[in-house]
Design a protein around this motif. Structure first.
Motif, mmCIF file in Angstrom:
data_model
loop_
_atom_site.group_PDB
_atom_site.id
_atom_site.type_symbol
_atom_site.label_atom_id
_atom_site.label_comp_id
_atom_site.label_asym_id
_atom_site.label_seq_id
_atom_site.Cartn_x
_atom_site.Cartn_y
_atom_site.Cartn_z
ATOM 1 N N LEU A 65 0.827 -1.203 0.000
ATOM 2 C CA LEU A 65 0.000 0.000 0.000
ATOM 3 C C LEU A 65 0.864 1.256 0.000
ATOM 4 C CD1 LEU A 65 -2.749 1.361 0.100
ATOM 5 C CD2 LEU A 65 -2.711 1.105 2.598
ATOM 6 N N ALA A 66 1.970 1.236 0.746
ATOM 7 C CA ALA A 66 2.816 2.424 0.880
ATOM 8 C C ALA A 66 3.348 2.912 -0.472
ATOM 9 C CB ALA A 66 3.977 2.144 1.834
ATOM 10 N N VAL A 67 3.783 1.983 -1.319
ATOM 11 C CA VAL A 67 4.371 2.410 -2.593
ATOM 12 C C VAL A 67 3.324 3.057 -3.493
ATOM 13 C CG1 VAL A 67 6.147 0.631 -2.421
ATOM 14 C CG2 VAL A 67 4.094 0.165 -3.756
ATOM 15 N N LEU A 153 15.044 17.605 -2.658
ATOM 16 C CA LEU A 153 14.830 16.204 -2.291
ATOM 17 C C LEU A 153 14.450 16.125 -0.827
ATOM 18 C CD1 LEU A 153 15.127 13.124 -2.994
ATOM 19 C CD2 LEU A 153 17.487 13.315 -2.152
ATOM 20 N N SER A 154 13.436 15.326 -0.521
ATOM 21 C CA SER A 154 13.099 15.068 0.880
ATOM 22 C C SER A 154 13.941 13.907 1.400
ATOM 23 C CB SER A 154 11.611 14.725 1.019
ATOM 24 O OG SER A 154 11.321 13.448 0.458
ATOM 25 N N GLY A 155 14.288 13.966 2.670
ATOM 26 C CA GLY A 155 14.993 12.855 3.305
ATOM 27 C C GLY A 155 16.299 12.500 2.628
ATOM 28 N N CYS A 156 16.574 11.201 2.595
ATOM 29 C CA CYS A 156 17.801 10.665 1.987
ATOM 30 C C CYS A 156 17.450 9.513 1.065
ATOM 31 C CB CYS A 156 18.759 10.144 3.062
ATOM 32 S SG CYS A 156 19.326 11.365 4.243
ATOM 33 N N THR A 157 18.239 9.339 0.037
ATOM 34 C CA THR A 157 18.102 8.179 -0.832
ATOM 35 C C THR A 157 19.192 7.159 -0.519
ATOM 36 O OG1 THR A 157 19.454 9.250 -2.537
ATOM 37 C CG2 THR A 157 17.061 9.500 -2.705
ATOM 38 N N GLY A 158 18.987 5.933 -0.980
ATOM 39 C CA GLY A 158 20.048 4.937 -0.950
ATOM 40 C C GLY A 158 19.997 3.910 0.152
ATOM 41 N N SER A 209 11.288 6.169 -6.690
ATOM 42 C CA SER A 209 11.050 4.733 -6.535
ATOM 43 C C SER A 209 12.040 3.896 -7.328
ATOM 44 C CB SER A 209 9.623 4.376 -6.953
ATOM 45 O OG SER A 209 9.361 4.810 -8.279
ATOM 46 N N ASP A 210 12.476 4.388 -8.476
ATOM 47 C CA ASP A 210 13.376 3.622 -9.338
ATOM 48 C C ASP A 210 14.828 4.071 -9.244
ATOM 49 O OD1 ASP A 210 11.321 2.030 -10.345
ATOM 50 O OD2 ASP A 210 10.821 3.493 -11.889
ATOM 51 N N GLY A 211 15.082 5.185 -8.593
ATOM 52 C CA GLY A 211 16.431 5.740 -8.499
ATOM 53 C C GLY A 211 16.373 7.230 -8.719
ATOM 54 N N ALA A 255 21.043 5.708 -7.869
ATOM 55 C CA ALA A 255 20.307 4.767 -8.716
ATOM 56 C C ALA A 255 19.664 3.620 -7.955
ATOM 57 C CB ALA A 255 21.253 4.193 -9.786
ATOM 58 N N GLY A 256 19.724 3.652 -6.630
ATOM 59 C CA GLY A 256 19.275 2.503 -5.848
ATOM 60 C C GLY A 256 17.788 2.241 -5.923
ATOM 61 N N GLY A 257 16.975 3.280 -5.769
ATOM 62 C CA GLY A 257 15.533 3.108 -5.807
ATOM 63 C C GLY A 257 14.957 2.592 -4.510
ATOM 64 N N ASP A 258 13.639 2.395 -4.487
ATOM 65 C CA ASP A 258 12.892 1.933 -3.312
ATOM 66 C C ASP A 258 12.985 2.938 -2.158
ATOM 67 O OD1 ASP A 258 11.242 -0.229 -3.525
ATOM 68 O OD2 ASP A 258 12.615 -1.684 -2.671
ATOM 69 N N ASP A 259 13.177 4.219 -2.490
ATOM 70 C CA ASP A 259 13.340 5.230 -1.443
ATOM 71 C C ASP A 259 12.006 5.833 -1.002
ATOM 72 O OD1 ASP A 259 16.337 5.350 -1.483
ATOM 73 O OD2 ASP A 259 15.966 5.990 -3.541
#
Length: 321
Positions: A65-67, A153-158, A209-211, A255-259
């Motif tokens: 649901l979150a995504v 950008l919000s927060g952090c990626t990776g 979501s994808d990077g 490029a990691g994604g799923d953030d």
């Protein structure tokens, strides 16, 4: 063993307050709210592709649901409804109870009503469609970035990608770092409040979501502009800052994604408003680049010396090589 309709009654039928008609009929009935349009998005999670066999069912219900809610956040839409199509190899009631616990707990946080769906036997597959409401003139589309805008950008990626790197034995994380990164991977929190707050402030937005590079590139492509990012300005969590493998850290960040953070653009004269929003909300909002008039869709990442970095992978692509 329960029948399909037993499963629907026991696990997926809940009273609705906003919808005119929910689970149990051929269609749900909903009424658009005055002054708004419906924002609709669908995401699918497939076992073996998006999650491993044996994944925690409650966390899976949350993430599924979150995504989807993250897409509504990126549009500046208030979440309202969801439908769920679920394929299961067997009617495992323990799994179903845990999955729905995760799903409905998050749904309750954001006031989402489950209004329909489908169940069938097959390889485990979770497809959710969410519906939100947003005034059409305030929707945060991808095609609104203007030359001269700043990229935020919000927060952090990776972190989620770093968790996967640990699970795949590419890096060894400390217990604390691993716990943090696994939470980011398995239980992301959609930035719904931020998306609503960006109405009338951001010129464009997307959820990461994808990077980061790939998703910012979608804004650039749809807006007919290019984007320049400063690598040193891209924020890192403590876990990523402690990663000794700089090449891996770069890959995760860019490029990691799923953030499921939000990347957005805003006019330079909105900088004070963005800073005020960050202070009021307690969210980290970081300026990481700018919009330029170069090749449409191009995203260039610059190192500290001002040179363009070579980015081996820009993000996740289901059908990429």
């Amino acid at each position: 063993m329960p029948s399909e309709f037993d499963i629907i009654r026991r696990y997926f039928t809940r009273p609705v307050k906003r919808a005119l008609l929910g689970v149990g009929d051929d269609c749900a009935l909903i009424a658009p709210e005055p002054g708004t349009v419906l924002a609709v998005s669908t995401d699918m999670l497939v076992e073996g592709r998006h999650f491993l066999a044996g994944a925690d069912a409650a966390k899976l219900g949350h993430k599924a649901l979150a995504v989807n809610l993250s897409d509504l956040a990126a549009m500046g839409a208030a979440p309202r409804y969801a439908s769920l199509a679920l394929a299961l190899p067997e009617a495992d009631e323990t799994w179903l109870a845990q999955f729905t616990q995760g799903f409905f707990t998050l749904a309750g946080v954001f006031g989402v009503e489950l209004i329909g769906g489908d169940t069938t036997r097959g390889p485990r597959n979770i497809a959710i469609t969410v519906i939100g409401a947003v005034p059409p003139e305030l929707a945060l589309r991808r095609d609104g970035a203007k030359v001269g805008d700043e990229v935020w950008l919000s927060g952090c990626t990776g972190d989620a990608a770093l968790a996967l790197a640990h699970l795949n034995a590419r890096v060894r994380l400390s217990d604390a770092a691993l716990a943090h990164c696994l939470a980011r991977l398995h239980a992301p929190v959609p930035c719904v409040a931020l998306g609503l707050a960006l109405r009338g402030l951001a010129s464009s937005a997307i959820d990461v979501s994808d990077g980061l590079v790939a998703d910012v590139g979608h804004i650039a492509e749809r807006s007919g502009v290019s984007v320049e990012l400063c690598f040193a300005d891209v924020p890192r969590s403590r876990a990523l800052a402690a990663c000794a493998d700089e090449r891996l850290a770069q890959e995760c960040l860019l490029a990691g994604g799923d953030d499921y953070e939000l990347a957005f653009t805003a006019a330079p004269d909105s900088r004070a408003r963005v800073a005020a929003l960050a202070a009021e909300s307690g969210l980290a909002l970081t300026r990481i680049g700018s919009v330029s008039a170069g090749e449409p869709g191009l995203v260039s990442v610059y190192d500290a010396s001002g040179k363009i970095m070579h980015i081996a992978s820009k993000g996740f692509d289901h059908f990429g090589g």
